[in-house]
Design an enzyme around this catalytic site. Structure first.
Site, PDB file in Angstrom:
ATOM      1  NE  ARG C 256      -2.852   4.725   5.850  1.00 34.68           N
ATOM      2  CZ  ARG C 256      -1.779   4.367   6.553  1.00 34.68           C
ATOM      3  NH1 ARG C 256      -1.440   5.016   7.636  1.00 34.68           N
ATOM      4  NH2 ARG C 256      -1.019   3.382   6.141  1.00 34.68           N
ATOM      5  CG  HIS C 260      -4.161   0.598   8.163  1.00 35.22           C
ATOM      6  ND1 HIS C 260      -4.524   0.581   6.841  1.00 35.22           N
ATOM      7  CD2 HIS C 260      -4.747  -0.483   8.732  1.00 35.22           C
ATOM      8  CE1 HIS C 260      -5.292  -0.470   6.619  1.00 35.22           C
ATOM      9  NE2 HIS C 260      -5.448  -1.125   7.744  1.00 35.22           N
ATOM     10  CE1 TYR C 269       2.788   3.247   7.986  1.00 39.72           C
ATOM     11  CE2 TYR C 269       2.475   1.937   9.971  1.00 39.72           C
ATOM     12  CZ  TYR C 269       1.966   2.754   8.995  1.00 39.72           C
ATOM     13  OH  TYR C 269       0.633   3.103   9.011  1.00 39.72           O
TER      14      TYR C 269
HETATM   15  C1  LIG Z   1      -7.432 -10.122   1.697  1.00 40.80           C
HETATM   16  C2  LIG Z   1      -7.001  -9.278   2.844  1.00 40.80           C
HETATM   17  N1  LIG Z   1      -5.758  -9.429   3.348  1.00 40.80           N
HETATM   18  C3  LIG Z   1      -5.330  -8.694   4.389  1.00 40.80           C
HETATM   19  C4  LIG Z   1      -6.153  -7.765   4.977  1.00 40.80           C
HETATM   20  C5  LIG Z   1      -5.676  -6.912   6.190  1.00 40.80           C
HETATM   21  N2  LIG Z   1      -5.572  -5.509   5.717  1.00 40.80           N
HETATM   22  C6  LIG Z   1      -6.572  -4.617   5.940  1.00 40.80           C
HETATM   23  S1  LIG Z   1      -6.235  -3.151   5.159  1.00 40.80           S
HETATM   24  C7  LIG Z   1      -4.771  -3.695   4.574  1.00 40.80           C
HETATM   25  C8  LIG Z   1      -3.925  -2.783   3.714  1.00 40.80           C
HETATM   26  C9  LIG Z   1      -4.693  -2.267   2.536  1.00 40.80           C
HETATM   27  O1  LIG Z   1      -3.879  -1.391   1.809  1.00 40.80           O
HETATM   28  P1  LIG Z   1      -4.471  -0.578   0.577  1.00 40.80           P
HETATM   29  O2  LIG Z   1      -5.079  -1.547  -0.388  1.00 40.80           O
HETATM   30  O3  LIG Z   1      -3.391   0.282   0.046  1.00 40.80           O
HETATM   31  O4  LIG Z   1      -5.668   0.284   1.153  1.00 40.80           O
HETATM   32  P2  LIG Z   1      -5.523   1.407   2.292  1.00 40.80           P
HETATM   33  O5  LIG Z   1      -5.640   0.722   3.607  1.00 40.80           O
HETATM   34  O6  LIG Z   1      -4.187   2.056   2.104  1.00 40.80           O
HETATM   35  O7  LIG Z   1      -6.654   2.364   2.042  1.00 40.80           O
HETATM   36  C10 LIG Z   1      -4.521  -5.016   4.969  1.00 40.80           C
HETATM   37  C11 LIG Z   1      -3.301  -5.781   4.648  1.00 40.80           C
HETATM   38  C12 LIG Z   1      -7.463  -7.638   4.448  1.00 40.80           C
HETATM   39  N3  LIG Z   1      -8.352  -6.785   4.975  1.00 40.80           N
HETATM   40  N4  LIG Z   1      -7.836  -8.397   3.380  1.00 40.80           N
END
Ligand SMILES: Cc1ncc(C[n+]2csc(CCOP(=O)(O)OP(=O)(O)O)c2C)c(N)n1
Ligand SMILES: Cc1ncc(C[n+]2csc(CCOP(=O)(O)OP(=O)(O)O)c2C)c(N)n1
Ligand SMILES: [Mg+2]
Ligand SMILES: [Mg+2]
Lengths: 359, 325, 359, 325
Positions: C256, C260, C269
């Site tokens: 990425r 985020h 981080y």
């Molecule tokens: C069940 C749940 N827990 C927490 C969140 C908050 N949250 C949104 S994105 C994220 C990280 C997601 O990481 P990843 O699966 O690697 O996808 P990326 O954002 O890197 O595309 C979190 C913890 C959420 N949306 N859903």
């Protein structure tokens, strides 16, 4: 050893053959007397299990989940543990709980519909029975993690079945264990069924043990009806765990001889032939033959230990049935350390109601 | 017409809907070969095959989550959760997705589906086999929650639930699965979702209940007659959407009300019913509405469960209390 | 090919090298024009992504989750799909959704806080964005299963990240897919972070692709910044799926480049050096070099496609901002097919309130 | 004393408890290195190290499930769920285990732990980032549910929550995380769990609220004064166990009540409060208790969220309604 038996390569650990012969080079060092003691425990557990079933049939107890056929898995794994280790049973672990110091009386009391059966003694590191399938391995990981942070050299063992591996919580527990390298043993008794659902419908993976690879640690498939194999694998997993080597998954391949619970009729979903095929693999029979081969087993001794077992089982039943009825208001008393005003009010009204009724 | 108990009635409803509509399928733990641990899906697999009566892996979230997909793609899944005590793992899919597809996509995607589950206490079961958490479900927007109390209603409501264009949670009072046998119409038979039923007419006090409590309430209603009290008994049948019209009409007539439920008292459905009465019929009230309910504790194992469950004695006491006020 | 690249053996599929050179024997047959078109799409998506970010910064849109750096993963995978296939995006799939026919205008409208952006046109098989991480692969499995039962030869693709693999629902989805052999592709964009949490804290497994083994089907790790590798792997997984071969997991290893979301500050981080290391692996750069090598790319053409992209993006923004405000009561109208009396009552009271306020 | 907003106040409470008691640890998604997406755990990892401020895998059930184990073994876990919208995956562990360990083992095993989560709407967030499902939690026996509305209360309550012998769910109104700055006592400072607070005295009408709604209600209370109405405002602070004593005393004085909450109206906590008033103070009521609440719909995206959330205007309307009755 665990590394040698890669489930992915179709390897499974078996030391004691059905006919009682033994792979000497793999045989764990268990003194003859120890083997006799463990055999005796297995006999005891099988009879206790039988009694629990008949108590239910006689209406003297509630639903019960028998462990007949899984004695080697439960006795072998628990015997490999150390003093301070913890176990996290599901509902079919009568053998494991008994081996870890829960009096049979308490186990029976619980199935008689009495929570007091779950109040284990101080120092007995047995978690209360967890009914929601697959949910308690997380607790085993949490306790193991805490022990690690507290600098204690102990491990925790989560007992669960083949069906439990399909639950999301199983996945999260395995994953946390891998990430935090907790001293946890995931002990899966694959008894081929989740109630009526056969193992092959539970997952498309050839083995359950290979699931450990998804979490970066090793899994091993063992003959769950082989006391020695179960003991040896658990022993090694424990040593690895307490020496900072992290978690291990053990899939004990076994078979549930009895019904799922006293409410279940297995003939609805499995053929008698299947049961017949497994009978010769009976975990007790195998140890008996082994001992017999070493002239350590006689009909008289068998009769004697069975009789002794019956006797103490009967005492346990008496004790369990002899426990004074719980006070009606008992179920209010363990919601919080200190009863909330709202709950106190409800309890007082409940007691007033009993008074009016004249109870 | 044939005499059927609730298990047989729901089974016949499923059977007929699967015959009528080839998109209807049932899925869940032990619902296929075994026909369900309570035999509600008995015979469906042998009749419609393993593709329409499907044994799934042991995973509640998975069951309802894939059911959402099945529904969006045009099938009519009827998912079973083996006990309401094992509903919690499925709550995330229900709260975050199943109840929201229509709204999230502004009507483009919908997931008409049924989630069946036995619920309630009184069967001498182990922990997690006696829960009644229907109030949590009634708090979730976008789903309907149905609870039959008789075999006929059970059949009429399961058929309506299957035909409903939106997700329906269907809670089955397992305690009376086999307790009542009655004439249940064969063939086409539906009961509208969202309509309560006046089970017994009376003008002194209104007693609102559902599920297994209806039988207990009727028992109490008969006994209180001897004290000259004529109770009107309402079986909600659907708890979401709540048919407050029927409740209010009755309370306006009787001026007194008692609500009976197995679930924990605090934040149980009884609270919402009281709130509706307060909002729309306060001036008709001649006494505080009484709740005869489960306590705010874990449902006890069976040595004590009879103390937890509202029975005729406690219901009588509740009625006397509002009458004496 | 998928079988040849066993993640367990540390294999990863890469076809297009960072310097634009290409493994001819692995190269998928994509006509030069097609490659040019895909490059153009990637350029478009990157610029659209940039615009979405700046709209948020200007207060013209809400939180937005940028996909910069993941264009090859999203374009390569979607281009491999057929007409009737379905995709199940999470919140970072602007590229994938656009490629599958969701107008940029609608994507922007959604992030502007308007549900109507999620009402895709009939025939556009794109599920609404799923925010709860890891929860939507189950839906992809359900739709795939239905298609299988309906005899349609299509597949479904669930898009999720590295963090999503830790959720229980991911496990249950993978397991159901394996058991029912659904035509599902689990497309994981491992962009190295779940917000601030690095990949290595997410799981102890060396690769995410190997997790597929726990469910009895294969997984492959591909260079997610390699348009050709992503396309080739997805293409093969799709063929396997629609010909009854069951599910596949594809781990697209990527990075990425941006935050985020617009609410996130990555410097908290991750080190700039890390970002610098990844910059040369930019998925666009690579295709550009490849085309340049074949004399299919010129500065002028680049300038031209960028300008054309800007133009249509600006139109999309205009259209999105030009959409009439939703009616206040709109949020009542899609709870049920037919509004319940209780809800009707609430809506009427709401409208009465607005009237009183004089809105 | 230093001026602090709610984020800083909770952070200081965590900081001081971790200093005081070496068994206290925080765990969750992004709580370590990042210090939490709202910075509530900022600085804890650098101060106490990665073993006491732990970034976990992305799995809510896992987070609270292992926390149970940590707690039983003698540590004091403070788990964070990133948003209440992502509480559902953790509900199974909370409902089936965390709330029951003490009861299940008849006191042998307990799991004193805290589960923190930001909740509520009004921050222009995407779907699932604005939910208020506190009523579901209040229906679960065996846990306590705390909701602060000011920085000082937030600090005093988080400290009490950490020291509580039972599991406490700590819901943080993220909308006012940084909206209010006030003097927050340094060092030892606790607010007892289970005690509501009269924020504003008045004798014409009682307004019950919690979390981010308190500010809206106080705003309305000031404005209604101009109409000669003197409102008494109660901030519950703890919703389970419910401090009905404080509510009843006030309602007996005012004879009128309005309850304000963000959560969906049906089966929201407002219903339980009305039920308690009905049961214990019916005769003091001069008007039906009014609920000003969220609607029974999915919380809308932010173009419409201001319509969903109760604000001063709707609260004023509610107060006028009960005054005019
Ligand atoms: C069940 C749940 N827990 C927490 C969140 C908050 N949250 C949104 S994105 C994220 C990280 C997601 O990481 P990843 O699966 O690697 O996808 P990326 O954002 O890197 O595309 C979190 C913890 C959420 N949306 N859903
Ligand atoms: C979460 C959950 N779902 C369903 C059940 C009902 N149930 C009790 S035991 C069981 C099967 C368990 O199979 P397995 O994990 O193989 O253990 P076994 O009974 O074979 O020892 C089921 C479905 C349950 N107890 N928990
Ligand atoms: Mg099994
Ligand atoms: Mg990621």
């Amino acid at each position: 050893m665990i590394e040698q038996f890669d489930p992915h390569k179709g390897k499974i650990l078996r030391i004691l053959q059905p006919d009682g012969r033994c792979e000497e080079k793999l045989k764990p060092d268990l003194a003859d007397d120890t083997v006799k003691t463990l055999y005796r425990e297995m006999v005891f557990i099988r009879q206790a299990d039988q009694r629990a079933l008949s108590l239910q049939r006689q209406g003297r107890s509630g639903t019960y989940a028998p462990c007949q056929g899984q004695e080697a898995a439960q006795v072998g794994s628990t015997y490999a543990l150390g003093e301070g280790d913890w176990i996290f049973p599901s509902f079919r672990e009568t053998g494991a709980c008994y081996m870890r110091g829960v009096p049979l009386k308490d186990i029976l009391l619980y199935w008689m519909g009495d929570e007091r059966g779950q109040k284990v003694a101080e120092g007995t590191n047995v978690f209360p029975i967890s009914i929601p399938v697959g949910s308690h391995p997380l607790h085993a990981v949490g306790v193991a993690w805490a022990a690690q942070l507290q600098g204690e050299k102990i491990c925790t063992v989560a007992y669960f079945g083949d069906g439990a591996t399909s639950e999301g919580d199983f996945h999260e527990a395995m994953n946390f264990a891998g990430v935090f390298q907790t001293p946890t043993i995931f002990f899966c008794q694959n008894n081929q069924y989740a109630i009526s659902v056969p193992r092959k419908i539970q997952t498309a993976a050839k083995t359950l043990a290979q699931k450990a690879m998804a979490y970066g640690f090793s899994g091993i498939q063992v003959d769950g009806n082989d006391l020695f194999a179960v003991y040896a694998a658990t022993r090694e997993a424990r040593e690895k765990a307490i020496s900072g080597g992290g978690p291990t998954m053990i899939e004990a391949v076994t078979y549930r001889f009895g019904p799922h619970t006293t409410a279940d009729d297995p003939t609805k979903y499995r053929a008698d032939e299947e049961l017949e095929e497994w009978k010769p693999l009976d975990p007790l029979l195998r140890v008996q033959k082994y001992l017999e081969g070493k002239e350590l087993w006689t009909k008289d001794w068998e009769a004697q230990i069975k009789e002794e077992a019956e006797k103490s089982i009967s005492e346990a039943v008496q004790d369990a049935e002899g426990v004074v009825e719980p006070k009606p208001e008992e179920f209010f008393q363990f919601a919080f350390a200190e009863m909330t005003p709202n709950l106190k009010e409800q309890m007082d009204d409940f007691l007033a109601f009993l008074k009016e009724k004249g109870d | 017409m044939a005499k059927r108990n609730m298990v047989e009635a729901i089974n016949s409803g499923l059977m007929e809907e699967m015959e009528r509509d080839s998109t209807v399928m049932v899925l869940g733990e032990d619902v296929g070969r075994e026909g369900g641990v309570f035999r509600v899906t008995d015979g469906l697999q042998s009749k419609f095959g393993p593709k329409r009566a499907v044994d799934t892996p042991l995973a509640e979230s998975g069951i309802v989550g894939v059911a959402l997909g099945l529904a969006v793609k045009g099938l009519k899944p009827v998912a079973e959760l083996q006990f309401m005590g094992f509903l919690p793992p499925a709550l995330d899919q229900i709260i975050c997705h199943i109840s929201r597809m229509r709204n999230r996509s502004r009507g483009r995607f919908t997931c008409p589906m049924v989630i069946r589950m036995p619920y309630g206490g009184g069967i001498h079961a182990p922990e997690h086999h006696s829960e009644s958490t229907e109030a949590m479900l009634a708090h979730i927007p976008g789903i309907k929650v149905v609870i039959p109390s008789t075999p006929s209603d059970a059949k009429g409501l399961i058929v309506s639930a299957i035909r409903d264009p939106d997700p329906v949670l269907f809670c089955e009072p397992k305690r009376i699965y086999r307790a009542i046998k009655e004439e249940v119409p064969d063939g086409e038979y539906t009961i509208p979702i969202g309509e309560a039923r006046v089970v017994r007419e009376g003008d002194d006090v209104t007693v609102v209940c559902w599920g297994a409590m209806v039988r207990e309430v009727l028992n109490a209603a008969e006994r209180i007659k001897e004290e000259g009290v004529n109770a009107e008994v309402i079986d909600l049948r659907t708890i979401s959407p709540l048919d407050d019209g029927t409740i209010l009409t009755s309370v306006e007539k009787t001026g007194r009300a008692v609500i009976v439920h197995e679930a924990a008292r605090t934040c149980g459905l009884g609270a919402e019913i009281i709130a509706r009465i307060n909002e729309k019929a306060l001036l008709s009230l001649e006494a505080p509405v009484e709740r005869v309910a489960g306590y705010d504790t874990v449902f006890p194992l069976f040595k004590l469960e009879h103390h937890y469950l509202p029975g005729p004695e406690r219901i009588l006491r509740g009625i006397r209390k509002v009458m004496a006020f």
